[in-house]
Design a protein around this motif. Structure first.
Motif, PDB file in Angstrom:
ATOM      1  N   UNK A   3       0.848  -1.187   0.000  1.00 42.88           N
ATOM      2  CA  UNK A   3       0.000   0.000   0.000  1.00 42.88           C
ATOM      3  C   UNK A   3       0.883   1.236   0.000  1.00 42.88           C
ATOM      4  N   UNK A   4       0.521   2.214  -0.825  1.00 45.36           N
ATOM      5  CA  UNK A   4       1.205   3.502  -0.843  1.00 45.36           C
ATOM      6  C   UNK A   4       0.215   4.571  -0.411  1.00 45.36           C
ATOM      7  N   UNK A  12      -3.731   9.892   7.218  1.00 40.47           N
ATOM      8  CA  UNK A  12      -3.017   8.893   6.442  1.00 40.47           C
ATOM      9  C   UNK A  12      -2.184   7.965   7.300  1.00 40.47           C
ATOM     10  N   UNK A  13      -1.565   8.518   8.342  1.00 34.99           N
ATOM     11  CA  UNK A  13      -0.771   7.685   9.243  1.00 34.99           C
ATOM     12  C   UNK A  13      -1.651   6.697   9.988  1.00 34.99           C
ATOM     13  N   UNK A  14      -2.804   7.163  10.469  1.00 34.24           N
ATOM     14  CA  UNK A  14      -3.719   6.252  11.167  1.00 34.24           C
ATOM     15  C   UNK A  14      -4.171   5.135  10.242  1.00 34.24           C
ATOM     16  N   UNK A  15      -4.497   5.473   9.001  1.00 34.05           N
ATOM     17  CA  UNK A  15      -4.877   4.437   8.039  1.00 34.05           C
ATOM     18  C   UNK A  15      -3.697   3.499   7.779  1.00 34.05           C
ATOM     19  N   UNK A  16      -2.492   4.056   7.652  1.00 33.72           N
ATOM     20  CA  UNK A  16      -1.311   3.237   7.410  1.00 33.72           C
ATOM     21  C   UNK A  16      -1.054   2.236   8.517  1.00 33.72           C
ATOM     22  N   UNK A  17      -1.235   2.671   9.759  1.00 29.24           N
ATOM     23  CA  UNK A  17      -1.053   1.762  10.882  1.00 29.24           C
ATOM     24  C   UNK A  17      -2.070   0.626  10.844  1.00 29.24           C
ATOM     25  N   UNK A  25       2.307  -4.427   3.652  1.00 26.27           N
ATOM     26  CA  UNK A  25       3.493  -3.581   3.594  1.00 26.27           C
ATOM     27  C   UNK A  25       3.040  -2.182   3.208  1.00 26.27           C
ATOM     28  N   UNK A  26       3.427  -1.179   3.994  1.00 29.72           N
ATOM     29  CA  UNK A  26       2.895   0.175   3.818  1.00 29.72           C
ATOM     30  C   UNK A  26       4.030   1.171   3.628  1.00 29.72           C
ATOM     31  N   UNK A  27       3.904   1.969   2.571  1.00 34.06           N
ATOM     32  CA  UNK A  27       4.793   3.098   2.332  1.00 34.06           C
ATOM     33  C   UNK A  27       3.994   4.385   2.525  1.00 34.06           C
ATOM     34  N   UNK A  28       4.642   5.392   3.088  1.00 28.16           N
ATOM     35  CA  UNK A  28       3.992   6.682   3.287  1.00 28.16           C
ATOM     36  C   UNK A  28       4.818   7.806   2.699  1.00 28.16           C
ATOM     37  N   UNK A  29       4.181   8.641   1.867  1.00 28.43           N
ATOM     38  CA  UNK A  29       4.853   9.776   1.246  1.00 28.43           C
ATOM     39  C   UNK A  29       4.531  11.037   2.038  1.00 28.43           C
ATOM     40  N   UNK A  30       5.580  11.704   2.519  1.00 35.65           N
ATOM     41  CA  UNK A  30       5.413  12.996   3.177  1.00 35.65           C
ATOM     42  C   UNK A  30       6.739  13.752   3.155  1.00 35.65           C
ATOM     43  N   UNK A  31       6.670  15.046   3.413  1.00 33.66           N
ATOM     44  CA  UNK A  31       7.876  15.872   3.356  1.00 33.66           C
ATOM     45  C   UNK A  31       8.881  15.480   4.427  1.00 33.66           C
ATOM     46  N   UNK A  32       8.385  15.032   5.573  1.00 34.14           N
ATOM     47  CA  UNK A  32       9.262  14.676   6.692  1.00 34.14           C
ATOM     48  C   UNK A  32       9.033  13.213   7.063  1.00 34.14           C
ATOM     49  N   UNK A  33       9.571  12.285   6.287  1.00 33.67           N
ATOM     50  CA  UNK A  33       9.292  10.861   6.519  1.00 33.67           C
ATOM     51  C   UNK A  33       9.816  10.344   7.841  1.00 33.67           C
ATOM     52  N   UNK A  34      10.788  11.042   8.445  1.00 38.63           N
ATOM     53  CA  UNK A  34      11.336  10.582   9.729  1.00 38.63           C
ATOM     54  C   UNK A  34      10.299  10.659  10.855  1.00 38.63           C
ATOM     55  N   UNK A  35       9.211  11.388  10.619  1.00 43.74           N
ATOM     56  CA  UNK A  35       8.164  11.500  11.638  1.00 43.74           C
ATOM     57  C   UNK A  35       7.190  10.329  11.621  1.00 43.74           C
ATOM     58  N   UNK A  37       5.770   6.501  12.018  1.00 44.29           N
ATOM     59  CA  UNK A  37       6.079   5.371  12.910  1.00 44.29           C
ATOM     60  C   UNK A  37       6.791   4.275  12.143  1.00 44.29           C
ATOM     61  N   UNK A  38       7.479   3.386  12.843  1.00 45.00           N
ATOM     62  CA  UNK A  38       8.290   2.363  12.166  1.00 45.00           C
ATOM     63  C   UNK A  38       7.474   1.412  11.304  1.00 45.00           C
ATOM     64  N   UNK A  39       6.190   1.289  11.562  1.00 41.50           N
ATOM     65  CA  UNK A  39       5.353   0.379  10.763  1.00 41.50           C
ATOM     66  C   UNK A  39       5.170   0.865   9.330  1.00 41.50           C
ATOM     67  N   UNK A  40       5.461   2.151   9.081  1.00 42.49           N
ATOM     68  CA  UNK A  40       5.265   2.740   7.760  1.00 42.49           C
ATOM     69  C   UNK A  40       6.628   3.126   7.190  1.00 42.49           C
ATOM     70  N   UNK A  41       6.923   2.652   6.011  1.00 40.56           N
ATOM     71  CA  UNK A  41       8.203   2.948   5.351  1.00 40.56           C
ATOM     72  C   UNK A  41       8.094   4.328   4.695  1.00 40.56           C
ATOM     73  N   UNK A  42       8.924   5.242   5.123  1.00 39.74           N
ATOM     74  CA  UNK A  42       8.812   6.613   4.663  1.00 39.74           C
ATOM     75  C   UNK A  42       9.439   6.844   3.295  1.00 39.74           C
ATOM     76  N   UNK A  43       8.766   7.678   2.497  1.00 40.81           N
ATOM     77  CA  UNK A  43       9.288   8.157   1.222  1.00 40.81           C
ATOM     78  C   UNK A  43       9.252   9.679   1.290  1.00 40.81           C
ATOM     79  N   UNK A  44      10.404  10.298   1.289  1.00 41.44           N
ATOM     80  CA  UNK A  44      10.473  11.743   1.404  1.00 41.44           C
ATOM     81  C   UNK A  44      10.194  12.422   0.076  1.00 41.44           C
TER      82      UNK A  44
END
Length: 280
Positions: A3-4, A12-17, A25-35, A37-44
């Motif tokens: 899921x992207x 979006x984070x709540x849905x990702x969790x 497997x969940x990827x999340x796109x945001x400007x600050x991916x370091x924020x 949670x570890x369950x979501x793979x960040x894409x800056x």
């Protein structure tokens, strides 16, 4: 399944969790991916001006971007520009997701009076709502299989403005009273996951609201009673019948979604009890 989530803010984070808790497997796109949670793979990536790196194995895409200001320019960047960049990212990765869900808003129905459902014509009356409708049309033209989830006002953890206004005495019952439509953040996230993974295929459009539109005055009085404080001042000018639209959620209920907070009563009681915990 991968899921992207494009626009991985609070909703979006709540849905990702929730996706992740079901084993996806969940990827999340945001400007600050370091924020994230570890369950979501960040894409800056800043979707408003950048084409994101889309994982080629992506099967489900959720676009839940939000504008940082209530201006037409900000909305165009958050919805039109971001959507075009996201679609370019999918094309560059040669990825063709089987599900694409766009989080939109009931504001596309304008200021209609009476009951609203998914078959009601959209008549946006402000520029920001018109831009949202343009984004919907763009997506449906490029991806006819996409699903639109038109959410009403979100409330829940961190969204306590109404409660704060009642508590500090700044809330006013002004007239004429108006119908309000809302959905708890957790139920909105549950709807995103449900529509993105359900069988059979979802319908093209859903309205995301709870089971009971309510007059704003009734909600304020309820919160005041729960806090056991004086009711807000009444400046309603003797208005009897609230004005505005009332949104139906019959289609979302028929799809099988189970609400944790079916009305504002359960939702605001949870807020007042300090219930900010995620409930998969």
């Amino acid at each position: 399944m991968t899921v992207l989530i494009a626009g991985c803010g609070d909703l979006g984070t709540e849905a990702g969790l929730r996706f992740a808790s079901s084993g996806l497997r969940v990827y999340g796109v945001r400007r600050s991916p370091h924020k994230l949670p570890p369950e979501i793979i960040g894409i800056g990536s800043d979707l408003s001006c950048e084409v994101p790196d889309v994982p080629p194995e992506t099967e489900v895409v959720v676009m839940s971007t939000t504008a940082d200001r209530r201006t037409e320019r900000a909305y165009r960047a958050a919805y039109i520009d971001a959507l075009l960049n996201l679609l370019d990212g999918l094309r560059r990765a040669r990825t063709y997701p089987r599900r694409f869900l766009l989080v939109s808003s009931t504001s596309v129905y304008g200021s209609n009076d009476g009951w609203i459902d998914e078959d009601t014509p959209t008549t946006p009356t402000v520029g920001t709502a018109a831009i949202l409708r343009d984004a919907e049309t763009l997506l449906q033209r490029r991806m006819p299989q996409a699903t639109l989830l038109r959410l009403a006002g979100l409330y829940g953890p961190g969204r306590t403005r109404l409660v704060d206004q009642v508590r500090n005495g700044s809330a006013v019952l002004s007239g004429p009273d108006r119908w309000t439509n809302r959905i708890h953040r957790d139920d909105a996230a549950a709807a995103i996951v449900h529509l993105s993974t359900m069988n059979p295929e979802p319908d093209p459009v859903y309205i995301g609201v709870d089971r009971e539109p309510a007059a704003r005055g009734a909600v304020l009085r309820f919160v005041a009673d729960e806090l056991d404080i004086a009711l807000p001042p009444d400046a309603s000018q003797g208005s009897v019948r609230p004005e505005g639209k009332r949104c139906r959620n019959d289609r979302l209920i028929a799809s099988g979604l189970q609400y944790r907070y079916p009305t504002y009563r359960e939702g605001y009681r949870a807020i007042l009890a300090g219930d900010g915990v995620r409930h998969p």
